[in-house]
Design a protein around this motif. Structure first.
Motif, PDB file in Angstrom:
ATOM      1  N   TRP A 122       0.919  -1.199   0.245  1.00 49.17           N
ATOM      2  CA  TRP A 122       0.097   0.089  -0.043  1.00 49.17           C
ATOM      3  C   TRP A 122       0.928   1.153   0.102  1.00 49.17           C
ATOM      4  N   ILE A 123       0.767   2.092  -0.963  1.00 48.03           N
ATOM      5  CA  ILE A 123       1.388   3.264  -0.903  1.00 48.03           C
ATOM      6  C   ILE A 123       0.212   4.637  -1.273  1.00 48.03           C
ATOM      7  N   LYS A 124       0.986   5.694  -1.125  1.00 45.87           N
ATOM      8  CA  LYS A 124       0.093   6.930  -1.530  1.00 45.87           C
ATOM      9  C   LYS A 124       0.459   7.283  -2.981  1.00 45.87           C
ATOM     10  N   GLN A 180       3.335   9.294  -3.268  1.00 50.64           N
ATOM     11  CA  GLN A 180       4.316   8.811  -2.207  1.00 50.64           C
ATOM     12  C   GLN A 180       5.524   9.390  -2.492  1.00 50.64           C
ATOM     13  N   SER A 202      -4.586   5.942  -1.077  1.00 49.46           N
ATOM     14  CA  SER A 202      -3.800   5.055  -0.971  1.00 49.46           C
ATOM     15  C   SER A 202      -4.010   4.118  -1.898  1.00 49.46           C
ATOM     16  N   HIS A 257      -2.974  -0.172  -3.621  1.00 53.40           N
ATOM     17  CA  HIS A 257      -2.272  -1.478  -3.404  1.00 53.40           C
ATOM     18  C   HIS A 257      -1.765  -1.749  -4.750  1.00 53.40           C
TER      19      HIS A 257
END
Length: 563
Positions: free
Chosen positions: A298-300, A303, A344, A346
């Motif tokens: 999971w990242i923004k 990011q 967010s 995935h």
């Protein structure tokens, strides 16, 4: 699933990095690489023999290779892993002794309870990212507990061992920090430090203000300082190298070939001929995420730390869609978002790097072979000059290489050189060493041995340090005389001006907003807050000089506001 979980819990070599055991090591390691041919380490009389050390070392090397995607390890990498293995043995021995001394044990019931409460910290992040244990993209403890109940003995025994390693460490940490708490008195001090303010007059007498003309250093004094400060002057070995580099930089044709390859992979995936995860495992140049099917977790969508062009390609991508090729500084990416929640996502990706290939790679390899044949691994260093001339390549000069440090050239770090250079003889050349953007042959031009250098080589440094010692002594004598002269003065700034001395008014400031003069001299900072308005300090010896203070104003912290 069992296969992926086994990969997670395979024996992992890691260095214990817990600050609360640092004190245990002081003075405990009595011998390194000594005590007999079969003894590798000796800690508090307990020895580590060669066979278990080598087994752990080989396992650590294999683990490190897997982490690096199977790439060849440099000699620096191998040396680093060896040092980490030694640290691991030392820490384990010291920890085990601490456990025995404090009576720390772990029962089976404690391990069962800890395992049902969650994954061991050593594998926590891997488990949290595993889809099998997630519900709506979040870790689900009930799924972890169900898996534990149905898992076979191999998995559960590995989990048990991880907790047998971790729980005693946690108990030791709890033991050492059991009495750590923040009292009301300490909370008041924190509030006071933030709100109590003072203004003071400062008369500073610093060694650097003493002119060089007042501190001549004779040859005899220079020699005496050198003789009494040998330990401070010790230095590691250093090498000076020349080199020839054959670039391995991709061109436009290589970039076009990589783009063609990534488009072909996208067609396979979108055409249903292959799964994204399988292609990532087989083709991705990002070995870390590739082994997980391209999973980035999971990242923004914005990011930080990711390539801006990669983030731009990620930002507008719908869930489940395979992106068009996205170029970053690493190469071309295919990106897919599996789930999204707020800002967010995935995400997974496949990276196809841009590297020389085809005829371009053949040409580079041919020139590298020529460089190797003409100059590689030679005792006659002049052959490097001849190779540079024959290949129309410049002869470069590497920066000073200190033993134990990695050589870094403008195009990036180069492996193996820092080990080879200190094993070679003067004038010898290295074998071809492949770096990320070039292949190199180095020549050892000169070598500075480790130890205390002759006075002639460090004369300027010794002269400067000896003179500084004299300046400190003169500054101290001058400050003591000034303190005597101004002892009865009620107005420090006026009395100092009358004698041609300069004072500085500082403040108002608190203990946490004080300027650099005070932060570099904590004893002076403490004295400033001990003075009432008009009160004078005695002469204070600080880190950067000697000081006289006089309080001007003082604003006390409001205890009622704190309550």
């Amino acid at each position: 699933m069992m296969r992926s979980m086994r990969a997670i819990v395979k024996p992992v070599f890691y260095v214990l990095a817990i600050s609360f055991v640092a004190w245990l090591a002081l003075g405990q390691v009595t011998d390194i690489l000594g005590g007999g041919k079969d003894v590798v380490l000796k800690v508090e009389g307990e020895v580590v023999r060669s066979q278990p050390f080598q087994l752990q070392y080989q396992a650590a090397l294999e683990q490190y290779r897997r982490q690096q995607g199977g790439a060849r390890l440099s000699r620096e990498d191998e040396q680093q892993v060896q040092n980490q293995v030694a640290d691991q043995f030392i820490h384990n021995i010291l920890l085990e002794r601490a456990y025995r001394r404090l009576g720390i044990t772990v029962s089976d019931a404690e391990i069962i309870q800890a395992a049902r409460s969650g994954p061991p910290p050593q594998i926590l992040q891997q488990v949290l990212q595993e889809a099998t244990f997630q519900t709506n993209g979040q870790f689900d403890i009930t799924k972890w507990q169900r898996y534990l109940s149905s898992a076979g003995p191999e998995f559960t025994s590995q989990i048990e061992q991880l907790y047998r390693d971790y729980l005693p460490q946690r108990k030791l940490q709890e033991y050492l920090t059991a009495d750590v708490y923040v009292s009301d008195a300490k909370l008041w001090r924190i509030w006071r430090d933030q709100h109590e303010a003072v203004t003071v007059a400062v008369l500073a007498i610093r060694p650097e203000d003493v002119p060089d003309s007042l501190t001549p250093v004779s040859d005899a004094e220079l020699q005496q300082y050198y003789d009494t400060h040998e330990n401070d002057l010790k230095r590691p070995a250093a090498a000076w190298l020349s080199y020839v580099a054959q670039p391995r930089v991709p061109d436009a044709r290589d970039s076009a070939a990589a783009l063609g390859r990534v488009r072909a992979l996208r067609a396979e995936i979108t055409g249903g001929k292959a799964k994204f995860e399988d292609v990532a495992k087989k083709e991705s140049a990002d070995s870390g995420s590739g082994a997980r099917g391209g999973d980035l977790g999971w990242i923004k969508r914005n990011q930080p730390g990711f390539d801006p062009r990669f983030v731009a390609g990620l930002r507008s991508l719908p869930v489940g869609v395979v992106s068009e090729p996205v170029q970053s500084r690493f190469g071309y990416h295919l990106i897919r978002i599996d789930a999204a929640k707020g800002d967010s996502v995935h995400a997974r990706h496949i990276l196809v790097g841009i590297a020389p290939q085809g005829p371009h790679l053949d040409a580079i390899d041919a020139r590298t072979d020529t460089l190797d044949r003409l100059a590689g691994d030679q005792t006659d260093g002049h052959r490097l000059d001849s190779a540079a001339h024959a290949l129309h390549l410049p002869l470069g000069r590497a920066p000073k290489l200190v033993q134990g440090e990695r050589l870094v050239l403008p195009e990036g770090p180069v492996p193996d050189v820092s080990v080879w250079a200190f094993d070679a003889r003067l004038g010898e050349t290295s074998p071809v060493i492949d770096g990320p953007r070039a292949s190199y042959v180095f020549r050892l031009d000169s070598l500075e041995p480790a130890g205390v250098p002759p006075l002639t080589l460090v004369r300027a440094r010794v002269l400067d340090e000896a003179r500084q010692e004299k300046k400190k002594a003169l500054a101290r004598e001058h400050a003591q005389q000034v303190a005597r002269d101004l002892r009865d003065a009620s107005d420090l700034p006026a009395a100092a001006r009358a004698r041609g001395l300069r004072t500085q008014q500082e403040g108002p400031f608190t203990r946490v907003t004080a300027g650099p003069e005070f932060t570099r001299n904590p004893v002076v900072l403490g004295a400033a807050f001990a003075l009432r308005p008009g009160e004078r300090s005695p002469l204070i010896a600080g880190e950067t000089g000697l000081f006289l203070l006089q309080g001007i104003t003082r604003t006390a912290a409001d205890s009622a506001a704190w309550r």
